[in-house]
Design an enzyme around this catalytic site. Structure first.
Site, PDB file in Angstrom:
ATOM      1  CG  ASP A 113      -0.437  -0.157   2.566  1.00  0.00           C
ATOM      2  OD1 ASP A 113       0.918  -0.862   2.546  1.00  0.00           O
ATOM      3  OD2 ASP A 113      -0.945   0.286   3.459  1.00  0.00           O
ATOM      4  CG  HIS A 114       3.174   2.625   2.291  1.00  0.00           C
ATOM      5  ND1 HIS A 114       2.975   3.864   2.865  1.00  0.00           N
ATOM      6  CD2 HIS A 114       2.077   1.858   3.061  1.00  0.00           C
ATOM      7  CE1 HIS A 114       2.210   3.894   3.859  1.00  0.00           C
ATOM      8  NE2 HIS A 114       1.904   2.690   4.124  1.00  0.00           N
ATOM      9  CG  HIS A 140       5.729  -0.026   9.799  1.00  0.00           C
ATOM     10  ND1 HIS A 140       4.393  -0.402  10.244  1.00  0.00           N
ATOM     11  CD2 HIS A 140       5.514  -0.231   8.354  1.00  0.00           C
ATOM     12  CE1 HIS A 140       3.828  -0.713   9.563  1.00  0.00           C
ATOM     13  NE2 HIS A 140       4.353  -0.708   8.336  1.00  0.00           N
ATOM     14  CD  GLU A 195       1.121   4.777  11.197  1.00  0.00           C
ATOM     15  OE1 GLU A 195       0.052   4.439  10.570  1.00  0.00           O
ATOM     16  OE2 GLU A 195       2.178   4.274  11.437  1.00  0.00           O
TER      17      GLU A 195
END
Lengths: 899, 601
Positions: B72-73, B157, B203
């Protein structure tokens, strides 16, 4: 079946959606629901007839302003979709739903208009609805044009773009389709409209409504293009220009003429004002107007002239570039645009023969601009990226021969490397020194120019500069990549390379040897790819004879070395390049060498040990290429002793090595973890099947899919029927034994039970081909001949675990089913044949695996099920149920995060 | 006033695909280029036509920066570079560059498996795209061009995830990508300088959540796995190739060791070796504990976790299997699930989010009867558990990062709108800064203070140093006196003498004058002397002179005395001073207005 279930589930789904408190599965659900409804509408069905619950749903949602904004937006879009047909429109009108749904004030008063999703919903709903004259009447009566024009400059890019699309749609869709020479698309749309018109509505009414819309939009365009507050003007003007471009590209002559008459003066004013940021959309308008008309409009021509004469060099350059990009040609503007475009190149390189813009004033202003580094790089790149357009011009429109442009690009490339000897204005050319951006653009142009007429004289210079780039330690990997691409291009198009033979043999070979060991994998990969491509460049035998020619067999040691590269991409490229390099030898049936033996053993090592899929895939493709080229020059064996005879009879040729390696490749490939390696293994197995079966009557190559129509791995729903063998073939048993012996049958069976669907599908197709070609029908239904009996006796062994166990399970399950059927019919059945660890009859197995049913299942992708409307409706219902479930523990909420 | 514009094309009030456009100091940067797995058509990619049309993407964008390897990035990157035609620089960290192709290949496989999928990037395109990537090191400032610079910071992350600072002149923006403010089993916590950016784009996945201790979640996970194993069940954990899977492996490995468990743990499709390879290669990106113990024992060389063979799925007895893909939508994980779904002793643990349509999504929402290919129905009897191990900063972590970086403005992306609104209120209240949360397609505009570069003359600097001042330090600003001159469109701070010289000007003296009347029955010269004596006693440490020309001078202040024409006892004092001694001049005039003390001689 699905459809019926959907009809029954939809009312509950509507209930869930109405209840805003319950959550949806994800943010795509509503859009996917709309996709389904759009599909139904496009198929000609009536949404309200099929799903009457939708009316109630819309009515409730639009009345309940506390609903979730996303659901309201969905209801707005759905209303538009339903109102797209006259029947749907009337039903919604009768229930007074439309008035409220599209009442902008209603949403403003509820405080929801601020939400962009409501505005988008409103616009798209209106857009969908505007398919017939009644909707147009409603649009005019409700004065929707006012909010729509306001939304045209909305702060949201998405809302503004949607508003523009809708404004363009209303003017284009309903424009009278009377005039000759009207754009085809628009004309047919216009005709459609007329046929859709309700008999009760007169054309006069539609014309009246249309005129009202046209007047409103025209006045807005005229009034707002150059007015407005200083800070909002730019945004507004840009949006209006975008709308104009949309309109002019598709408007029929009367509308186009009216629009141009309305906006000609304000456009001229905008050009004169010289706002650089409006130059691209202004040029889009010129292009749109030109594209929809065969005869240039005087006003457009005047506008174009103004743009090409603007005082700002960057704008002038962009205008020239955009004009050339359009492909529109005329003697005045094209020549002018070319001269403008070549000016930066002229100033930097001092190449005056380019015939660039000679106006002293323009030259001066351009030099001033080019003195700033950022502007200079950007302008030179605009000049370069649009230069290929120049090569497409007829010679009479060119200010100079193309060879002069090549020469200027070469000078620029030298300047970029710091060579100032050929430079023009010193204050300018220092700005491009070391600029990777300029280098890349220039190298791309150079590659494009290779096929231009009359440029071959520059070949030596081109090769010299490119080798210099490849040699330069400061060159960026992307620059090196483009240098290689340009070099291959020039070498491919030049038939006579004699003038550069020495350069290539000495300097290029040296630089390639250096670059293949570069620190950066990107450079090594580009080098290896280059060697492969070079091998495919056609050249005379004399050139390659002495083995020092790069790309010939002299590259093989370098490529063999690259097979050990730490980066898997490079290893994969090396395998592919080796295949390209050796292809000629394979085709000519060259004798077996120690080198080839070494390569094959190294490739088998990669296939069995490499941790990355790329390299292993390349190995399979290597053998596929080898096998194919061998098949193209050797006739297929016709006897049953294919394997042993071919390997012994051709022991001196390289193909014997291939034949001997096949079993290992198939065995390693089908046990691989990578799905593509497995698919490629099956492709190799297909070649072997092809070779073994091509002599058989009734054999048809496996399911062929025209590559242009479908993706290589796309599902093929319709199985190509293969002809059933009409009688036993004398050599069938031999061919089948050979396939078993080589491991083809094992590879296919293993693939059949693979977890990756493309693998299973391919294996299933090939097994069906094998069954239909070689296996006789069941013995109990036909008289067995000795030949068929021999074929039936050919067996293969199934391993006790892994895929063997899976196959056994299928066979067992199918047998159980058959036994049950037999019990019902009161028949007895012979049991136990082909079971256990002993060999299993291949033919019996192929008949018992239920291949046809399996193919049907495999042909439907998992997506076919999961992305069906039924699946979506079920997901919405279960997500809602999960949300309201009492047993949900705190902290158990599934939060959308990342993947 | 200069402005910074931020427009999300994705991740604006949603968690779909991250793609954020930033315009700063005339430069246009794209932050992340993600893909939405919920769509099967072009809607999965950001719509680049909103940026610019007619293939002018390379012309418009100065660079693309990818924060980490999640699809998604980065999932739309090959589409953008190889199909739409962006040919400019792409930046990402070394680990991201290495791991990205694996994830993209994984996704390509699933995509081409689908019916009618065309217009999708090939393996060659993925490679060509990766060849254009410029790798970043942590804390290294990379000059994109003469004006634009970027710098990467550690984000936690996943392996290789980075936050990026983008700077043009004095304007700057920090983009966090996805980050984690608490260290986990294999990665450290995010960290950034106190860089005071104009905007911090953060985010906000867990904008309203204060996440429970990870230890609790880990304990719960182990308990569930253990219980299932104890009752003879099989546990399936669907995962994506790299990322959380490694964290869970470490967890199970340690637990198995401690409890001396014998049930086998398998990891599918050779990913253990691959993961091992990358974690070894990028050991510096893992947490401190792993780095420290690496020499004695590589935490990623698992003793209990073995590679999986598809035939093992049928083996009797308990086992744990990690299999790809993570959403149970194809491949091995789905195949194993189908085999095990019918047994209530078995368990599937979903460690992450699943998009609509996938089996993972369906079972998480409680569907117990699943329609499979060929209209076969699969009854789900096994236990289904969801345990999120995704590593995002929660509300507390986001606030912590704001304290660390001290931004002038905040902008929230990658989160749900309602949750963002809550966090926005909290941020504005606690930090008194503006917080923006633009929806997709909307532009947030922030005005910045214009930066005016000024050169300083060497002489002035030397003089300042000679006066004993400390050396210039950008972190400790202090006042410096000089003359600001503008010459050839640039500003310069110089000494006044140099300014006069450079500008060719004559010096003019500006003097203030003032008359003070006082009663003093002495001669003018005596009065002057008395004034001299009085000032000598009052103004200690000042230079006071009685000059022969009949004046008294205190520093630059001149005092003259004359008698009034009407009354000889009334003296008129004339005071004159330059602007440097303005304070002293006004003090003297006030002092003398009060008269002279009587005891003076």
């Amino acid at each position: 079946m699905d459809r019926g279930e959907c009809v029954s589930l939809l009312p509950r789904v509507c209930e869930v959606l109405r209840d805003s408190g319950r959550s949806l599965p994800d943010d795509t659900s509503l859009e996917k629901l709309l996709d389904w409804f759009s599909g139904l509408t496009e198929a000609g069905g009536s949404l309200l007839e099929a799903h009457p619950c939708l009316l109630e749903f819309i009515s409730t949602v639009v009345n309940k302003t506390s609903s979730d904004p996303d659901v309201i937006s969905f209801a707005l879009k759905l209303s538009g979709l339903i109102a797209a047909t006259e029947d749907g429109f009337e039903t919604l009108q009768e229930r007074s739903v439309l008035d409220l749904t599209f009442n902008q004030r209603h949403w403003q008063e509820a405080g929801l208009w601020e939400d962009p999703c409501i505005r988008i919903g409103w616009i798209q709903g209106v857009r969908s609805m505007l398919q017939h004259s009644k909707a147009l009447g409603f649009f005019v009566q409700a004065d929707f044009i006012v909010p729509l024009l306001q939304l045209q400059t909305d702060s949201s890019l998405f809302v503004a773009a949607a508003a523009n699309q809708t404004l363009a749609h209303v003017l284009l869709f309903f424009q009278p389709a009377l005039s000759a020479g009207c754009n085809g698309t628009v004309k047919s749309q216009g005709s459609d409209t007329r046929t859709r018109e309700h008999p009760g509505v007169t054309t006069a009414e539609t014309d009246h409504d249309y005129s009202a819309v046209l007047v409103a939009i025209s006045e807005y365009l005229k009034g707002s293009l150059v007015r407005g507050e200083e800070n909002t003007r730019l945004h507004q003007s840009r949006q209006i220009l975008k709308l104009l471009a949309l309109l002019l590209a598709r408007a029929a002559p009367p509308l186009r003429d009216k629009l141009l008459r309305t906006v000609a003066d304000p456009l001229e004013e905008l050009v004169t004002a010289g706002c650089s940021r409006l130059m691209p959309p202004l040029m889009d308008i010129v292009l749109a107007a030109n594209s929809s008309s065969s005869v240039p409009d005087q006003r457009v021509t005047r506008l174009l002239s103004s743009m090409l004469n603007t005082n700002k060099p960057a704008d002038r350059l962009r205008a020239a570039a955009a004009f050339l990009h359009s492909g529109h040609r005329d003697t005045v503007h094209t020549v002018r645009a070319v001269r403008i475009l070549l000016l930066p190149l002229d100033i930097i390189t001092g190449q005056t023969q380019l015939g660039a813009d000679t106006s002293e004033e323009h030259r001066f202003s351009m030099v001033e601009q080019l003195k700033s580094k950022t502007t200079c790089v950007s302008m030179v790149c605009v000049c370069l990226t649009n230069t290929p357009q120049i090569t497409l011009m007829p010679p009479d429109l060119l200010p100079c021969p193309l060879v002069v442009i090549v020469s200027a690009v070469l000078s620029l490339l030298r300047i970029c490397c710091g060579d100032s000897s050929s430079g023009g204005c010193a204050e300018v050319f220092r700005n491009v020194i070391g600029s990777g951006k300029v280098q890349k653009c220039a190298l791309e142009v150079l590659a494009c120019l290779s096929s231009s007429p009359g440029v071959k004289d520059e070949l030596t210079e081109v090769v010299t500069v490119l080798i210099q780039y490849l040699n330069d330690p400061d060159s960026d990997p992307t620059v090196i990549h483009k240098s290689y691409q340009a070099l291959v291009k020039w070498m491919s198009v030049c038939e006579d390379l004699s003038s550069v033979t020495d350069l290539l043999r000495r300097d290029l070979s040296e630089v390639v040897r250096k670059r293949v060991c570069d620190m950066r994998w990107e450079v090594r990969d580009s080098t290896v790819e280059f060697l492969g491509k070079l091998a495919a460049v056609p050249k005379s035998v004399e050139e390659t004879r002495d083995g020092t020619w790069p790309g010939s067999c002299s590259s093989a040691p370098l490529l063999r070395e690259a097979l050990q590269d730490p980066e898997s991409y490079v290893r994969a490229s090396a395998v592919a390049a080796l295949a390209q390099t050796l292809a000629r030898g394979w085709q000519q049936g060259a004798a077996l060498t120690q080198e080839q033996t070494d390569i094959v053993s190294r490739l088998l090592e990669i296939l069995s040990q490499d941790t990355e899929g790329f390299a292993r895939r390349a190995v399979l493709q290597y053998f596929i290429a080898w096998f194919s080229s061998r098949a193209s020059h050797t006739s297929p064996p016709s006897s049953s002793t294919t394997s042993s005879s071919s390997s012994s009879s051709s022991s001196s040729s390289s193909s014997s090595l291939l034949v001997n390696s096949v079993s290992s490749i198939l065995s390693l490939g089908s046990a691989d973890l990578d799905w593509e390696v497995k698919v490629h293994t099956l492709e190799l197995a297909e070649l072997l099947l092809d070779e073994a079966l091509s002599g058989h009557r009734g054999y048809r190559k496996g399911p062929e899919t025209p590559p242009a129509l479908l993706h290589p791995y796309a599902v093929v729903p319709d199985r190509t029927s293969t002809l059933r063998m009409q009688g036993a073939e004398s050599d069938s048993a031999g061919a089948l034994s050979d396939l078993v012996e080589r491991g083809v049958v094992s590879a296919l069976l293993s693939g059949l039970v693979d977890c990756d669907r493309p693998v299973g599908l391919k294996a299933c197709q090939l097994l069906i081909t094998l069954r239909d070609t070689i296996c006789p029908p069941p013995l109990e239904t036909l008289d067995a001949t000795p030949a068929t009996a021999t074929v039936a006796r050919v067996s293969c062994e199934l391993p006790a675990c892994g895929w063997g166990r899976e196959i056994r399970k299928i066979l067992g399950a199918n047998k159980c089913d058959k036994a049950k059927e037999a019990d019902v019919a009161g028949e007895t059945r012979e049991e136990g044949k082909g079971e256990g660890n002993d060999g299993v009859s291949v033919c019996e197995m192929l008949r018992s695996l239920g291949l046809d049913a399996r193919l049907d299942v495999l042909s439907q992708s998992s997506d076919h099920v999961h992305n069906s409307p039924l699946s979506l409706l079920q997901d919405i219902l279960t997500a809602s149920a999960a949300h309201t479930r009492q047993d949900m523990q705190p902290g158990q909420e599934v939060i959308v995060d990342c993947y | 006033m200069p402005e910074i514009n931020v427009t999300p094309l994705g991740a604006g009030q949603d968690v779909g695909r991250s793609c954020i456009l930033v315009s700063i100091g005339g430069k246009n940067i794209m932050l992340d280029c993600g893909m939405h797995m919920g769509y099967n058509d072009d809607r999965r990619f950001p719509d680049f036509s909103y940026i610019t049309q007619n293939g002018r993407l390379t012309e418009f964008l100065d660079c693309v920066i990818i924060s980490h390897f999640h699809l998604d990035h980065c999932g739309a990157l090959p589409y953008m570079s190889e199909m739409v035609g962006y040919d400019g620089p792409i930046y990402m960290t070394h680990p991201t560059k290495a791991i990205c192709p694996i994830l993209l290949e994984d996704f390509r496989k699933i995509t081409v498996d689908k019916k009618g999928e065309t217009n999708f990037f090939t393996s060659q395109m993925i490679k060509d795209c990766m060849k254009k990537v410029v790798p970043l090191n942590l804390h290294q400032t990379v000059q994109v061009d003469d004006e634009l610079e970027i710098k990467a910071y550690y984000a936690g992350h996943v392996l290789g995830a980075a936050m990026v600072q983008i700077k043009v002149g004095s304007e700057s923006v920090v983009y966090t990508g996805d980050y984690n403010m608490t260290p986990d089993r294999h990665l450290g916590a995010a960290w950034i300088d106190k860089c005071r950016p104009d905007i911090l784009i953060s985010e906000s996945t867990y904008a309203t959540t204060i996440r429970d201790s990870k230890r609790c979640r880990e304990r719960d996970f182990l308990k569930k796995v253990h219980e299932s194993i104890e009752r003879g069940g099989k546990v399936l954990i669907p995962v994506f190739a790299l990322g959380r899977a490694q964290e869970l492996c470490i967890l199970l490995e340690t637990f198995w060791e401690r409890m001396n468990l014998k049930a086998p743990i398998y990891f599918s499709t050779g990913l253990t070796e691959k993961a091992n390879h990358y974690y070894k290669l990028f050991i510096t990106w893992t947490n401190q504990k792993i780095r420290k113990t690496f020499v004695q024992r590589n935490m990623f060389e698992f003793k209990h976790i073995k590679p999986f063979d598809r035939s093992y799925a049928d083996n009797p007895g308990p086992m744990v299997v990690f299999a790809t893909p993570g959403m149970l939508h194809a491949g091995q994980s789905l195949q194993i699930f189908k085999k095990w779904a019918g047994n209530e002793k078995n368990m599937v643990i979903m460690p992450g989010y699943c998009v609509q349509g996938t089996i993972g999504h369906k079972i998480l929402n409680g569907q117990r009867k699943l329609e499979m290919e060929g209209r076969a129905t699969l009854e789900v009897k096994l236990q289904v558990e969801y345990m999120s191990f995704s590593a995002h900063a929660d509300a507390k972590g986001i606030m912590q990062l704001i304290r660390m970086a001290e931004p002038r403005n905040m902008l929230l992306v990658h989160g749900e709108g309602a949750k963002m609104t809550f966090l926005k209120g909290k941020i504005e209240q606690e930090f008194s800064i503006d917080c923006y949360m633009p929806a997709n397609g909307e532009t947030a505009t922030v005005s910045t203070n214009p930066s005016v570069p000024v050169d300083i003359s060497l002489n002035l600097l030397k003089r300042e140093m000679a006066l004993g001042g400390p050396l210039p330090d950008p972190k400790k600003p202090r006042t410096m006196h000089g003359t600001l001159i503008m010459k050839e469109n640039s500003l310069k701070l110089v000494s006044s003498e140099q300014a006069l010289k450079e500008l060719g000007l004559n010096e003019h003296q500006l003097r203030f004058t003032c008359r003070v009347q006082l009663q003093d029955p002495h001669s003018d010269s005596d009065t002057l002397h008395r004034i001299y004596t009085h000032l000598k006693s009052v103004l200690k440490g000042y230079t006071i002179q009685h000059l022969p020309d009949g004046t008294v001078m205190v520093e630059s202040i001149v005092i003259k005395v004359s008698s009034s024409a009407d009354d000889a006892n009334t003296k008129v004092l004339l005071l004159s001073w330059s602007y440097q001694d303005e304070d002293l001049g006004s003090f003297l005039s006030t002092l003398l207005k009060k008269g002279l003390p009587s005891g003076l001689c």
